[in-house]
Design a protein around this motif. Structure first.
Motif, short mmCIF file in Angstrom:
data_model
loop_
_atom_site.label_atom_id
_atom_site.label_comp_id
_atom_site.label_asym_id
_atom_site.label_seq_id
_atom_site.Cartn_x
_atom_site.Cartn_y
_atom_site.Cartn_z
N GLN A 15 0.83 -1.20 0.00
CA GLN A 15 0.00 0.00 0.00
C GLN A 15 0.87 1.26 0.00
N ARG A 16 2.11 1.12 0.52
CA ARG A 16 3.01 2.27 0.62
C ARG A 16 3.90 2.36 -0.61
N ILE A 17 3.92 3.49 -1.24
CA ILE A 17 4.77 3.69 -2.41
C ILE A 17 6.25 3.57 -2.04
N ALA A 18 6.58 3.99 -0.82
CA ALA A 18 7.98 3.92 -0.38
C ALA A 18 8.50 2.49 -0.41
N THR A 19 7.59 1.52 -0.28
CA THR A 19 8.00 0.12 -0.28
C THR A 19 8.34 -0.37 -1.67
N VAL A 20 7.75 0.22 -2.71
CA VAL A 20 7.87 -0.33 -4.06
C VAL A 20 8.64 0.57 -5.02
N ARG A 21 9.06 1.74 -4.58
CA ARG A 21 9.62 2.72 -5.51
C ARG A 21 10.91 2.24 -6.18
N ASP A 22 11.62 1.31 -5.55
CA ASP A 22 12.88 0.83 -6.13
C ASP A 22 12.69 -0.41 -7.00
N ILE B 112 3.28 -2.33 -11.61
CA ILE B 112 2.01 -2.33 -12.34
C ILE B 112 0.91 -1.88 -11.39
N VAL B 113 -0.02 -1.14 -11.92
CA VAL B 113 -1.15 -0.63 -11.13
C VAL B 113 -2.41 -1.38 -11.57
N LEU B 114 -3.05 -2.05 -10.61
CA LEU B 114 -4.27 -2.80 -10.89
C LEU B 114 -5.50 -1.98 -10.51
N ASP B 115 -6.52 -2.11 -11.33
CA ASP B 115 -7.81 -1.49 -11.00
C ASP B 115 -8.91 -2.37 -11.58
N GLU B 116 -9.76 -2.87 -10.69
CA GLU B 116 -10.87 -3.75 -11.09
C GLU B 116 -10.38 -4.91 -11.93
N GLY B 117 -9.26 -5.49 -11.50
CA GLY B 117 -8.76 -6.71 -12.13
C GLY B 117 -8.02 -6.52 -13.43
N GLN B 118 -7.68 -5.29 -13.80
CA GLN B 118 -6.96 -5.04 -15.04
C GLN B 118 -5.77 -4.11 -14.78
N ILE B 119 -4.75 -4.24 -15.61
CA ILE B 119 -3.58 -3.37 -15.50
C ILE B 119 -3.90 -2.03 -16.18
N VAL B 120 -3.84 -0.97 -15.40
CA VAL B 120 -4.15 0.35 -15.96
C VAL B 120 -2.89 1.18 -16.16
N GLU B 121 -1.81 0.84 -15.44
CA GLU B 121 -0.52 1.55 -15.65
C GLU B 121 0.61 0.57 -15.43
N GLN C 112 9.80 6.34 -11.68
CA GLN C 112 9.94 7.64 -12.33
C GLN C 112 9.03 7.76 -13.55
N GLU C 113 8.90 6.68 -14.32
CA GLU C 113 8.04 6.70 -15.50
C GLU C 113 6.59 6.93 -15.13
N LEU C 114 6.16 6.29 -14.06
CA LEU C 114 4.76 6.42 -13.64
C LEU C 114 4.48 7.80 -13.06
N LEU C 115 5.47 8.37 -12.36
CA LEU C 115 5.28 9.73 -11.85
C LEU C 115 5.17 10.72 -13.03
N ALA C 116 5.99 10.50 -14.03
CA ALA C 116 5.98 11.40 -15.18
C ALA C 116 4.65 11.29 -15.94
N ARG D 165 -2.79 7.44 -12.05
CA ARG D 165 -3.22 6.90 -10.76
C ARG D 165 -2.05 6.76 -9.78
N TYR D 166 -0.95 6.21 -10.28
CA TYR D 166 0.20 5.99 -9.42
C TYR D 166 0.69 7.31 -8.84
N ALA D 167 0.79 8.33 -9.69
CA ALA D 167 1.26 9.64 -9.23
C ALA D 167 0.32 10.21 -8.18
N ALA D 168 -0.99 10.00 -8.37
CA ALA D 168 -1.97 10.51 -7.39
C ALA D 168 -1.79 9.79 -6.05
N MET D 169 -1.56 8.48 -6.11
CA MET D 169 -1.33 7.71 -4.88
C MET D 169 -0.07 8.22 -4.17
N TYR D 170 0.96 8.51 -4.95
CA TYR D 170 2.22 8.96 -4.38
C TYR D 170 2.04 10.32 -3.70
N ARG D 171 1.28 11.22 -4.34
CA ARG D 171 1.06 12.54 -3.74
C ARG D 171 0.27 12.44 -2.44
#
Length: 594
Positions: free
Chosen positions: A542-549, A554-563, A568-572, A576-582
């Protein structure tokens, strides 16, 4: 007799015992032989009695003959007792061995079932089947089979000899006995139905107690002691009422038998007495006939008890057959292959429905690849399908038919040896389960030989070393049921140490740091980075700090990969990932301000 008037349903469940009976056929045959010899010896005693009575009636007997007749009766009783002892020992020991084999097979079968089975069955009910139901089957195979053999053989011997003594009287007895059988058939069928309900209710009661004991912290935290006692009392009273109904039917058998025997005895006395008066039957023959009738009393008495045991056993076998006849849905293939050991993972168009006939997809058309030795992170909202995805990797469940493949080292995992696949995966689940064994054994669970150096290393990496001084016995501290003596964070760290202890090729961390404080989590992650080097790793967090390295996120939403991409690529991409990080950065800032 009722015990042999078996319904199709009862016979279907009794077939479950045939392989076990065949396994111990020699002991059973010896027991039946002892029963046959015992029945033959029992049938000789009335003959000796007839000879003695006729000699007394004729007034030609001498004292020495009385001693001889008495000695003969005593000798027959001793021989009969010895044969019955041998019979009971052979059959009773066999019944315990069959119970032991049945319990072992049930346990083996239960461990082979997929997780879905345990989601559909209560633990308390399964425990009731392994205890109460097995005990009912053993009672039928031991005392029941022993009594049946004695009763049947004694009945046959007595019936044949009764016809030889006086066919008319014997015919009266044979014609009246079916009346008792009709009563037993009527009562016995109802008894089986109620006993099945008794056993089901016992399973409900066991489940209620097991859940309360396992969840005692929750019960007390919500002050639900009185409410749970009230629910348990209601279940307990239901169990009592069903038992009382069963006892009522069971008790009706004995008066029925007494009435039948009384009617037969009265009729035999009336007709036989007239024959003696007419001179067509001697007093000794009437005494002999009544002695055979007394021998028939035992089969009649044992009949009610046998019907009782039979109905219990068939009801219990019906519950046991649900387990023994059920085939596990997830097994190794007939010709399994072994994984190469590199640890490459690939999902190809994988889909999973909520149920077999459900149109709701938990995962749909999921495709990605994790090269060997790299780290994949999976993030997403609760219910997005992250844990379901991981369950597919270890074949906790399989993708729906025609809904894609999961491959390890380029091989469909359904073609791999199941044990070999799971041995190469070190899994840390969301909810860590610990056994009621010392902490050292919990960490070494699944490892044949615990290397002390490796043990110290994984305890250090998981930061469990920080808590050893607080535990009364250190590594030898006995862990309570389900780890009740440890905190949530401690249990997670034990689970991490246990997974690392296996030195797996694939490491899966399913939200494994959710109960650990931020500072300790950072320390664990620092140690895990060394363990992840060269090891295929999947992290759900659930924590971005755990997965940033991670190499890939991959970002899942309703059983599908959305990102999909790196941190760095996802923040750019500013999705969704960037919103979670913020949101996480804002929460951390607020926490520091507080």
């Amino acid at each position: 007799m009722t015990i042999f008037v078996l319904s199709g349903v009862a016979m279907h469940h009794l077939r479950l015992l045939f392989p076990y009976l065949h396994r111990y056929r020699r002991r059973l045959l010896l027991g039946l032989l002892a029963a046959a010899l015992g029945a033959s010896v029992s049938a000789l005693a009335p003959l000796v009695l007839r000879l003695a009575v006729d000699r007394v009636a004729n007034g030609t007997i001498v004292p020495l003959e009385l001693i001889w007749f008495g000695g003969a009766l005593i000798g027959l009783a001793i021989i009969d007792g010895g044969l019955k002892f041998a019979q009971r020992m052979l059959i009773a020991v066999t019944s315990y061995r069959i119970e032991n084999d049945l319990r072992a097979d049930l346990f083996d079968r239960l461990l082979s079932f997929e997780q879905m089975f345990y989601q559909q069955h209560y633990t308390g009910d399964l425990m009731a089947r392994l205890t109460n139901d097995l005990s009912a089957v053993r009672q039928f195979l031991g005392p029941g089979l022993n009594g049946a053999a004695t009763a049947i053989l004694t009945f046959l011997a007595a019936a044949v000899l009764m016809f030889l003594v006086q066919p008319v009287l014997a015919l009266i007895v044979v014609l009246l006995l079916p009346l008792a059988t009709i009563v037993f058939v009527a009562i016995g069928g109802r008894m089986r139905q109620i006993f099945h309900r008794v056993q089901d209710q016992f399973g409900v009661l066991s489940t209620r107690a097991q859940e309360n004991f396992a969840g005692i912290r929750t019960v007390k935290a919500f002050a639900q002691e009185e409410a749970e006692i009230a629910v348990f009392t209601a279940d307990n009273e239901r169990y009592r009422d069903l038992n009382l109904r069963y006892v009522l039917l069971s008790g009706a058998l004995w008066p029925a038998m007494t009435l039948c025997l009384g009617l037969i005895s009265a009729l035999i006395l009336l007709v036989g007495g007239q024959m003696v008066a007419a001179g067509t039957l001697t007093i000794g023959e009437l005494v002999q006939f009544n002695a055979y009738l007394a021998l028939l009393a035992f089969p009649m008495i044992i009949l009610g008890w046998m019907v009782n045991l039979f109905q219990q056993a068939t009801a219990s076998l019906e519950r046991l057959s649900d387990i023994l006849r059920r085939q596990p849905l997830i097994t190794s293939p007939a010709t399994p292959r072994l994984p190469a050991g590199e640890g490459e993972i690939e999902f190809r168009g994988v889909g999973v429905r909520a149920g077999h006939s459900d149109q709701q997809w938990l995962l749909r058309d999921l495709s990605f690849r994790v090269p060997a030795g790299t780290v994949l992170a999976i993030v997403g909202a609760t219910g997005a399908g992250k844990t379901t995805l991981i369950n597919l990797l270890g074949r906790v469940r399989d993708p729906d038919v025609m809904s894609g493949q999961v491959l390890v080292d380029g091989i469909d995992i359904r073609d791999l040896d199941l044990a070999a696949l799971r041995r190469m995966i070190g899994y840390v689940p969301q909810e860590s389960f610990l056994f009621s064994i010392p902490l050292r054994e919990n960490i070494g669970f699944g490892v044949e030989t615990v290397d002390p150096d490796r043990l110290n290393y994984v305890v250090e990496v998981s930061r469990l070393v920080n808590d050893l001084d607080q535990l009364p016995g250190g590594m030898e501290t006995m862990v309570g049921e389900r780890g009740v003596t440890l905190s949530g964070g401690q249990k997670q760290r034990v689970a991490i140490a246990r997974a690392l202890m296996r030195d797996p090729r694939i490491l899966v961390l399913d939200d494994a740091l959710s109960s650990v404080d931020t500072h300790t989590a950072a320390q664990i992650l620092a140690g895990l980075r060394t363990e992840m080097t060269g090891r295929t790793t999947i992290i759900i967090a659930q924590r971005i700090a755990t997965v940033r390295d991670a190499d890939q996120i991959i970002v899942l939403d309703e059983g599908q990969i959305v990102e999909r991409g790196s941190h760095q690529e996802l923040l750019a991409r500013n999705g969704r990932y960037a919103a979670m990080y913020r949101r996480e950065l804002i929460a951390a800032e607020l926490e520091r301000d507080d």
